[in-house]
Write an enzyme that holds these catalytic residues in place. Structure first.
Site, short mmCIF file in Angstrom:
data_model
loop_
_atom_site.label_atom_id
_atom_site.label_comp_id
_atom_site.label_asym_id
_atom_site.label_seq_id
_atom_site.Cartn_x
_atom_site.Cartn_y
_atom_site.Cartn_z
N LYS A 98 6.61 -18.79 -9.86
CA LYS A 98 6.33 -16.72 -10.64
C LYS A 98 4.66 -17.43 -11.38
CE LYS A 98 7.64 -13.52 -13.62
NZ LYS A 98 9.15 -12.76 -14.45
N ILE A 135 -3.21 -7.09 14.52
CA ILE A 135 -2.40 -7.32 14.88
C ILE A 135 -2.77 -6.18 16.61
CG2 ILE A 135 0.29 -6.14 15.61
CD1 ILE A 135 0.65 -6.71 12.43
N LYS A 172 -11.29 -3.71 18.36
CA LYS A 172 -9.48 -2.86 18.98
C LYS A 172 -9.48 -2.97 19.75
CE LYS A 172 -8.92 -2.33 14.14
NZ LYS A 172 -7.76 -3.03 12.87
N LYS A 180 -13.81 1.37 15.47
CA LYS A 180 -12.20 0.84 16.04
C LYS A 180 -11.99 0.44 16.66
CE LYS A 180 -11.04 1.03 10.72
NZ LYS A 180 -10.49 1.76 10.15
N ASN A 213 0.77 -1.19 -0.19
CA ASN A 213 -0.03 -0.11 0.22
C ASN A 213 0.92 1.13 -0.10
OD1 ASN A 213 0.73 0.64 3.17
ND2 ASN A 213 -0.30 -1.03 3.83
O1 C5P Z 1 -9.22 -2.15 10.58
P1 C5P Z 1 -7.89 -0.68 9.54
O2 C5P Z 1 -6.59 -1.04 8.59
O3 C5P Z 1 -8.53 0.48 9.19
O4 C5P Z 1 -7.09 -0.47 11.24
C1 C5P Z 1 -6.07 0.34 11.49
C2 C5P Z 1 -5.50 0.58 12.40
O5 C5P Z 1 -4.93 -1.52 12.88
C3 C5P Z 1 -4.16 0.86 12.52
O6 C5P Z 1 -3.92 0.98 14.10
C4 C5P Z 1 -3.13 -0.32 11.90
O7 C5P Z 1 -1.76 -0.68 12.53
C5 C5P Z 1 -4.15 -1.70 12.83
N1 C5P Z 1 -4.40 -2.98 12.10
C6 C5P Z 1 -2.96 -3.89 13.22
N2 C5P Z 1 -3.49 -5.18 12.13
C7 C5P Z 1 -3.74 -5.45 10.82
C8 C5P Z 1 -4.26 -4.42 10.39
C9 C5P Z 1 -4.79 -3.45 10.66
O8 C5P Z 1 -2.73 -4.23 13.56
N3 C5P Z 1 -4.12 -6.63 10.44
#
Ligand code: C5P
Length: 400
Positions: free
Chosen positions: A288, A306, A340, A336, A210
Site C-alpha cells: 500500500k 483488445i 482498429k 478508430k 472509469n
Molecule cells: O480507443 P478507444 O478506447 O476509444 O476505443 C474504444 C473501442 O476499443 C471499444 O470498442 C473498446 O472496447 C475497445 N478497446 C479495446 N482495448 C483497449 C481499449 C479500447 O478493446 N485497450
C-alpha cells in the site's frame, strides 16, 4: 406462448450422480408446456427413483426394451417416432461411447438409433473422464453427425475435483432447447460481448477505473440471447445482475479481459467490444502506497488494444467496436474504424449526464461505405435496434 409449448421431448437419463438434476429439468420442461416422456437406463435408477420422474412428468417412465406392459403402452419404435427432440441429461461417458458406436442393447440407445429426431446431449462426468482422449474423440464424432452438445459446465464436481464435466444447470439446458426451437434471427450464431469497465490496480488496495456501468453491453447480451444467439459475455466489475447467457465470465483488469476475449474469439462468429477498457494501467506497487509527499506521480503503461488484436486474428469474427467521445464524434469514430480494423463502430457522445451511467443513449453507427443515426432511447431498446443493424451488416459481408 413458450416455444416449448406442446413440443414432445424424450428425456433420456443415464447413470451418474447428476441424475438427480433430471427432476428439476422435467419440472422446468413441463412448466414450459412441453410433453415429456422419460427413459431411464438401469444405472440411472440407482441414483433417482423412476417414481419421482413419473410424478413430475405425469407419464410412465420407460426402462426396459423387452417389457410387455411398456410395449403395449408404446413400443420403442413408436416412442422413437413420437419425439420432436431427444435430450439426454445427464449423459455419462459410457452412454456417449455407446451412442458413438451405434450400440442398441438397452431402451435408450435403441431409441436414439431408431429415431430421426434431433439429439441433444448434456454430458456429466468426472473431469479426467471428460478430458480423456476416448471421450473427446467420441464427442467430436457425435458432433460431426449433427448431435448437439449442451455443456458440460466447469466447477466443483461431486468427486471433489474441479474442472470441466459438471452437468449444465437445468435452466441453461432449458435455454438451449428453447434456442433449438426458436427461429430468432440470431439462431445459430455465436456472439462474444465484452462489457463494463476494467479495474487496474495501483497497489493492493487501490485501483484506476472509469464510469462505464456495463448497461449497454448487458442489454446487447440479453437481446441477442433472446433472439437465438449463443452468447458469451465477458464483463468487468459492474453492479448489474448478469443476464442469462451461455457463458458469463467475470474479469477485472484489461490484461484478464484480453486473455478471456482472445479465447472466446476463437469460436465466435461476431465480437462486440462494448467494454470501456483502460487505455493505461499503473505499474502496481507491491505494498500500500503511504501518504506523505504533497504530490504523487503514478507511472502508467499502455494496455494492449483488445479489439485491435481480435480484428487482426487470421480467423476473425465480425468485429464491432464502440467509441465514447466528448468531441468530434464522427472524425474520431472513423479513425478508430480504420485503425482498429473494425467492421462497424457505434459512436456515442459522453459527458455530463450523457453516455455512461445513464439509462438512455443515442448512437451514430459507421461502417465502410455507410452510416446510420440511432436516436436517443432506453439502452434496452437501443440494443435491439443496434443488433438488427449489426446482423444486417454481418449478412452483407457473409453472403450465404
Ligand atoms: O480507443 P478507444 O478506447 O476509444 O476505443 C474504444 C473501442 O476499443 C471499444 O470498442 C473498446 O472496447 C475497445 N478497446 C479495446 N482495448 C483497449 C481499449 C479500447 O478493446 N485497450
Amino acid at each position: 406462448m413458450s416455444v416449448l409449448s406442446d413440443k414432445k421431448i424424450l428425456l433420456g437419463v443415464s447413470g451418474g450422480i447428476a441424475a438427480y438434476k433430471a427432476a428439476e429439468l422435467v419440472r422446468l420442461l413441463v412448466t414450459e408446456g412441453a410433453i415429456v416422456r422419460v427413459v431411464m437406463t438401469e444405472a440411472a435408477t440407482q441414483f433417482i427413483t423412476p417414481l419421482t420422474l413419473e410424478a413430475l412428468s405425469g407419464s410412465k417412465v420407460h426402462r426396459h426394451l423387452f417389457d410387455a406392459s411398456e410395449t403395449s403402452a408404446m413400443g420403442h419404435i413408436d416412442l422413437a417416432r413420437w419425439a420432436d427432440l431427444i435430450l439426454i441429461a445427464p449423459a455419462s461417458a459410457d452412454l456417449i461411447a455407446r451412442l458413438r458406436s451405434g450400440l442398441a442393447h438397452d431402451l435408450l440407445t435403441t431409441l436414439c438409433l431408431a429415431s430421426t429426431a434431433p439429439l441433444w446431449v448434456a454430458p456429466a462426468m468426472n473431469r479426467v473422464m471428460w478430458e480423456h482422449a476416448a471421450t473427446q474423440e467420441n464427442i467430436s464424432i457425435l458432433k460431426s453427425r449433427g448431435v448437439h452438445l449442451l455443456g458440460p459446465d466447469q466447477g466443483i464436481q461431486a468427486c471433489g475435483e474441479s474442472g470441466p464435466g459438471r452437468l449444465l444447470e437445468p435452466d441453461l439446458i432449458l435455454k438451449g432447447l428453447q434456442q433449438a426451437f426458436s427461429r430468432g434471427p440470431w439462431t445459430g450464431l455465436r456472439l462474444l460481448i465484452s462489457a463494463g469497465p476494467t479495474r487496474e490496480p495501483i497497489d493492493p488496495v487501490r485501483y484506476l477505473s472509469n464510469r462505464s456501468s456495463g448497461k449497454m453491453g448487458y442489454a446487447l447480451a440479453k437481446a441477442a440471447q433472446d433472439q437465438g444467439a449463443a452468447v458469451t459475455l465477458i464483463s468487468g466489475p459492474t453492479a448489474l445482475t448478469p443476464p442469462k447467457v451461455d457463458h458469463f465470465i467475470k474479469v477485472e483488469t484489461a490484461k484478464d479481459m484480453l486473455a478471456a476475449v482472445l479465447q472466446g474469439a476463437l469460436t465466435a462468429d461476431l465480437y462486440i467490444g462494448s467494454a470501456a477498457v483502460a487505455d493505461y494501467a499503473p505499474i502496481m506497487a507491491p505494498q500500500k502506497i503511504k501518504k506523505g509527499a504533497p504530490t504523487l506521480t503514478l507511472e502508467l503503461q499502455k494496455t494492449v488494444d483488445i479489439i485491435g488484436q481480435v480484428s487482426s486474428l487470421e480467423q476473425r469474427p465480425f468485429t464491432v467496436g464502440f467509441a465514447a467521445e466528448t468531441e468530434n464524434l464522427e472524425a474520431h469514430a472513423l479513425v478508430k474504424l480504420k485503425n482498429k480494423g473494425l467492421d462497424l463502430i457505434a459512436a456515442n457522445p459522453v459527458g455530463e449526464h450523457q453516455g455512461f451511467e445513464v439509462d438512455d443513449n443515442e448512437l451514430m453507427v459507421f461502417w465502410e461505405g455507410g452510416q446510420r443515426f440511432l436516436p436517443k432511447t432506453p439502452k434496452t431498446d437501443l440494443a435491439a435496434v443496434l443488433l438488427t443493424l449489426i446482423l444486417e451488416r454481418y449478412h452483407a459481408s457473409h453472403p450465404s
